[in-house]
Design a protein around this motif. Structure first.
Motif, PDB file in Angstrom:
ATOM      1  N   HIS A  14       0.829  -1.204   0.000  1.00 43.87           N
ATOM      2  CA  HIS A  14       0.000   0.000   0.000  1.00 43.87           C
ATOM      3  C   HIS A  14       0.865   1.257   0.000  1.00 43.87           C
ATOM      4  O   HIS A  14       0.613   2.198  -0.760  1.00 43.87           O
ATOM      5  CB  HIS A  14      -0.944   0.011   1.208  1.00 43.87           C
ATOM      6  N   ARG A  37       2.433   1.764  -3.420  1.00 47.31           N
ATOM      7  CA  ARG A  37       1.422   2.222  -4.393  1.00 47.31           C
ATOM      8  C   ARG A  37       1.042   3.676  -4.152  1.00 47.31           C
ATOM      9  O   ARG A  37       0.913   4.455  -5.087  1.00 47.31           O
ATOM     10  CB  ARG A  37       0.187   1.323  -4.311  1.00 47.31           C
ATOM     11  N   GLN A  38       0.861   4.046  -2.873  1.00 44.87           N
ATOM     12  CA  GLN A  38       0.505   5.427  -2.552  1.00 44.87           C
ATOM     13  C   GLN A  38       1.626   6.380  -2.945  1.00 44.87           C
ATOM     14  O   GLN A  38       1.385   7.427  -3.548  1.00 44.87           O
ATOM     15  CB  GLN A  38       0.196   5.574  -1.056  1.00 44.87           C
ATOM     16  N   SER A  62       3.946   5.879  -5.195  1.00 46.70           N
ATOM     17  CA  SER A  62       4.045   5.914  -6.657  1.00 46.70           C
ATOM     18  C   SER A  62       3.021   6.878  -7.236  1.00 46.70           C
ATOM     19  O   SER A  62       3.325   7.673  -8.120  1.00 46.70           O
ATOM     20  CB  SER A  62       3.824   4.514  -7.242  1.00 46.70           C
ATOM     21  N   TYR A  63       1.807   6.803  -6.719  1.00 47.71           N
ATOM     22  CA  TYR A  63       0.749   7.705  -7.195  1.00 47.71           C
ATOM     23  C   TYR A  63       1.077   9.152  -6.839  1.00 47.71           C
ATOM     24  O   TYR A  63       0.982  10.046  -7.690  1.00 47.71           O
ATOM     25  CB  TYR A  63      -0.600   7.306  -6.596  1.00 47.71           C
ATOM     26  N   ASP A  64       1.477   9.394  -5.584  1.00 47.39           N
ATOM     27  CA  ASP A  64       1.804  10.760  -5.160  1.00 47.39           C
ATOM     28  C   ASP A  64       2.960  11.337  -5.982  1.00 47.39           C
ATOM     29  O   ASP A  64       2.926  12.503  -6.375  1.00 47.39           O
ATOM     30  CB  ASP A  64       2.174  10.802  -3.668  1.00 47.39           C
ATOM     31  N   TRP A 124       3.895  10.422  -9.059  1.00 49.46           N
ATOM     32  CA  TRP A 124       3.429  10.642 -10.427  1.00 49.46           C
ATOM     33  C   TRP A 124       2.538  11.873 -10.488  1.00 49.46           C
ATOM     34  O   TRP A 124       2.705  12.726 -11.353  1.00 49.46           O
ATOM     35  CB  TRP A 124       2.658   9.407 -10.899  1.00 49.46           C
ATOM     36  N   ARG A 125       1.606  11.975  -9.546  1.00 46.44           N
ATOM     37  CA  ARG A 125       0.644  13.083  -9.555  1.00 46.44           C
ATOM     38  C   ARG A 125       1.349  14.434  -9.377  1.00 46.44           C
ATOM     39  O   ARG A 125       1.014  15.400 -10.052  1.00 46.44           O
ATOM     40  CB  ARG A 125      -0.366  12.869  -8.429  1.00 46.44           C
TER      41      ARG A 125
END
Length: 171
Positions: A28, A31-32, A34-36, A38-39
């Protein structure tokens, strides 16, 4: 998130390696991140180990970042010791063994950091011969948290798969 829940839920099972007990948290978190990353466009989060090799004669440090899958030896590599034959010429510094955040600085150089506190490693086949640094890191009083291991309450020893002696079994 599940409907009606105020926090994310991560379910992880069947990965067949020693980190199962904490893998959901790590999966988790990665993944979090990676998203943060990228965003925001500010960093990349990946399952990498980080270490530094210091030349004690020149003071120069060579930084090493390597991406490896789970249970592949990242922790053992990250905890490398200099060979005795090199004397005190080189020192290996441990930065991280599981997750790295990477970004390009304003100077154009690649930077990395370990966002975790500590080491997350699979201990199978780790012993005094294969990785004395890891064994030193888990001595009593180190603050180490063990998962998926057996504890001998009589001797205080911790056993994991690959050690020479079998675990103590309670009936």
């Amino acid at each position: 998130m599940r409907p009606g829940c105020s926090s994310p839920t991560t379910v992880h099972y069947g990965s067949a390696y020693g980190g199962n007990a904490l893998l959901g948290k790590i999966a988790h978190a990665l993944r979090q991140a990676s998203y943060d990353g990228w965003r925001s466009g500010r960093f990349l989060a990946e399952q990498f180990m980080l270490l530094g090799i210091v030349d004690t004669h020149t003071g120069r440090t060579h930084h090493v970042c390597g991406g490896f899958p789970s249970a592949s030896g990242k922790t053992n590599l990250a905890m490398t010791l200099s060979p005795d034959a090199l004397g005190d010429r080189y020192r290996v510094e441990f930065y991280g063994d599981d997750i790295a955040w990477l970004w390009v600085g304003n100077d154009g150089r690649l930077y990395g950091m370990n966002p975790e506190n500590g080491v997350f490693g699979v201990a199978k086949d780790t012993n005094e011969t294969t990785n004395p640094a890891a064994i030193d890191a888990i001595r009593p009083g180190s603050g180490t948290i063990f998962t998926n291991v057996a504890h001998n309450a009589r001797t205080g020893e911790v056993w994991w798969e690959g050690e020479d002696t079998p675990p103590t079994r309670r009936h």
